[in-house]
Each structure stands twice: as structure tokens, then as C-alpha cells.
Design an enzyme around this catalytic site. Structure first.
Site, PDB file in Angstrom:
ATOM      1  N   TYR A 160       0.883  -1.158   0.000  1.00 16.00           N
ATOM      2  CA  TYR A 160       0.000   0.000   0.000  1.00 16.00           C
ATOM      3  C   TYR A 160       0.923   1.210   0.000  1.00 16.00           C
ATOM      4  O   TYR A 160       1.349   1.701   1.050  1.00 16.00           O
ATOM      5  CB  TYR A 160      -0.920  -0.018   1.227  1.00 16.00           C
ATOM      6  N   ASP A 203      -2.042  -1.377  -4.011  1.00 19.42           N
ATOM      7  CA  ASP A 203      -2.436  -0.008  -4.336  1.00 19.42           C
ATOM      8  C   ASP A 203      -1.145   0.801  -4.428  1.00 19.42           C
ATOM      9  O   ASP A 203      -0.556   1.164  -3.415  1.00 19.42           O
ATOM     10  CB  ASP A 203      -3.350   0.547  -3.241  1.00 19.42           C
TER      11      ASP A 203
END
Length: 222
Positions: A160, A203
């Protein structure tokens, strides 16, 4: 200029019916990786990995009926979650988020309800690294942004990636610090296991084009 690795790939041959036939060594290696995993868990060929920013795993668990059908249809071998927003002490309270999968968590200790990553796999990982490789210098990954699980022939890195902030207050941290350390992490993994394939997913907080975000006009210049 052709790299040494690609030259070796183009020179590889196989004896088929008495004839020398060129083969793609990298493609053959990738096939062997898939077959290694298949022998353990898969009824058919192929390896499926999905990655998902869930914006809070508690919310995901409460809406199980909304994604259970999708999960049953896709039947992924590995699931990577980003922005789990849960603390280590609360993980057991969730129960079995994905039944039939081994679960690995890396939770933020910097803030409560912040960041965090997780990997779920049908087979048990050989090794799991929370944060950056020990060969990478700098502060520990206390935001739970990088989680690595190694399997026979390959490793999955769930990340992330931090964004630059609305006022770009973390831009320097992102570009000069975090990106550099992530690169060092990947290189260290490669050094440990040169033959392994590295699969980096998650992400990545990079919106290259408008199609990469749900509401481009709202996200522009942010």
C-alpha cells in the site's frame, strides 16, 4: 542491445522428435512456477492473484454476502488486501475472513485504523517478511505498507504505497525515501533467491491516466 539474459533465452533449445527447436527459457520457467503451485492446490492450470484496496477490513467482513459470489466465481489462489485499517490485537476478532486460505497480516503501529496490508493464500508460505528486507536501511515500516510472502519459485509483495498528500507534504518522503527503499527491498529479495519471480501488486498510488481512477476530475492535482 540484447541483455545477457535474453541472449541466453534465445539460445535455449529443446530436442523434439530428433530436431533442435528454440524455446523461450523465461516462458518455460514461468510455466514451471505455475505447475509447482498447481501440484499443491490447483485442479487446472494457471495461477490467479487478486489485489484489493478494501478501505477497512472490518467493513469488508460485514459485507461478506456482497463479495462472496465474486470470490467463488474467480476462485483466486492468492488474495492481497491493502488499507486494512486494523491492529494486530484485533485480527483474531475478525474470524476466518477467507475460509480455506492461510492469512498473513502486517498492521500499522504508527496509528490506529490506518494503512495495513494482508495476504491470503491457498498454500502456506515458505517465508513471510513484514516491512522491508533486513538489508534495507532506514526506519522500520511501522505503517504496515509492505508484506512479502514467498512460495516455491516466486514471491508476492503486497504494498500500500504512500501517496504524496493533499498538499504534497509527503512528496519528498514518497520519492526520495520510500520509493528508493522499495527498490532496495526488491533487489534484496532477488539477491536472496535469484531464480524466483517477483510479483509486486497492491495499491501503488499512481494514477497515470484518467481511466486509472473512478472520479478523475475530483482527483486531479491531488
Amino acid at each position: 542491445m540484447q541483455s545477457k539474459r535474453s541472449e541466453e533465452s534465445s539460445k535455449a533449445t529443446s530436442d523434439v522428435n530428433g530436431k533442435k527447436v528454440k524455446i523461450d527459457a523465461e516462458a518455460e520457467a514461468a510455466k514451471q512456477v505455475r505447475e509447482t503451485f498447481d501440484e499443491v492446490v490447483l485442479p487446472s492450470s494457471g495461477l490467479k492473484i487478486i489485489t484489493w484496496n478494501v478501505n477497512g477490513v472490518r467493513s469488508l467482513a460485514k459485507k461478506r454476502e456482497k463479495w462472496a459470489e465474486y470470490l467463488a466465481k474467480e476462485d483466486p489462489d492468492i488474495i492481497c488486501l491493502n488499507e486494512t485499517k486494523i491492529q494486530e490485537k484485533d485480527v483474531d476478532k475478525l474470524g476466518d475472513v477467507f475460509p480455506g486460505y492461510h492469512a498473513y497480516w502486517h498492521c500499522s503501529t504508527a496509528k490506529k485504523g490506518y494503512s495495513g496490508t494482508a495476504i491470503f493464500a491457498k498454500v502456506q508460505a515458505q517465508d513471510v517478511i513484514k516491512g522491508f528486507h533486513q538489508a534495507v536501511g532506514g526506519a522500520a515500516d511501522n505503517e504496515g505498507r509492505v508484506l512479502t510472502a514467498r512460495f516455491p519459485g516466486f514471491a508476492v509483495i503486497a504494498a500500500y504505497v504512500p501517496n504524496s498528500g493533499l498538499k504534497l507534504d509527503r512528496l519528498n518522503y514518497r520519492t526520495a525515501d520510500w520509493d528508493s527503499r522499495m527498490q532496495q527491498h526488491l533487489l534484496a529479495l532477488r539477491k536472496d533467491h535469484p531464480e524466483d519471480h517477483l510479483i509486486w501488486c497492491g495499491d501503488l498510488n499512481v494514477a497515470h491516466r484518467d481511466v486509472d481512477v473512478s472520479s478523475p476530475t475530483k482527483k486531479r492535482n491531488k
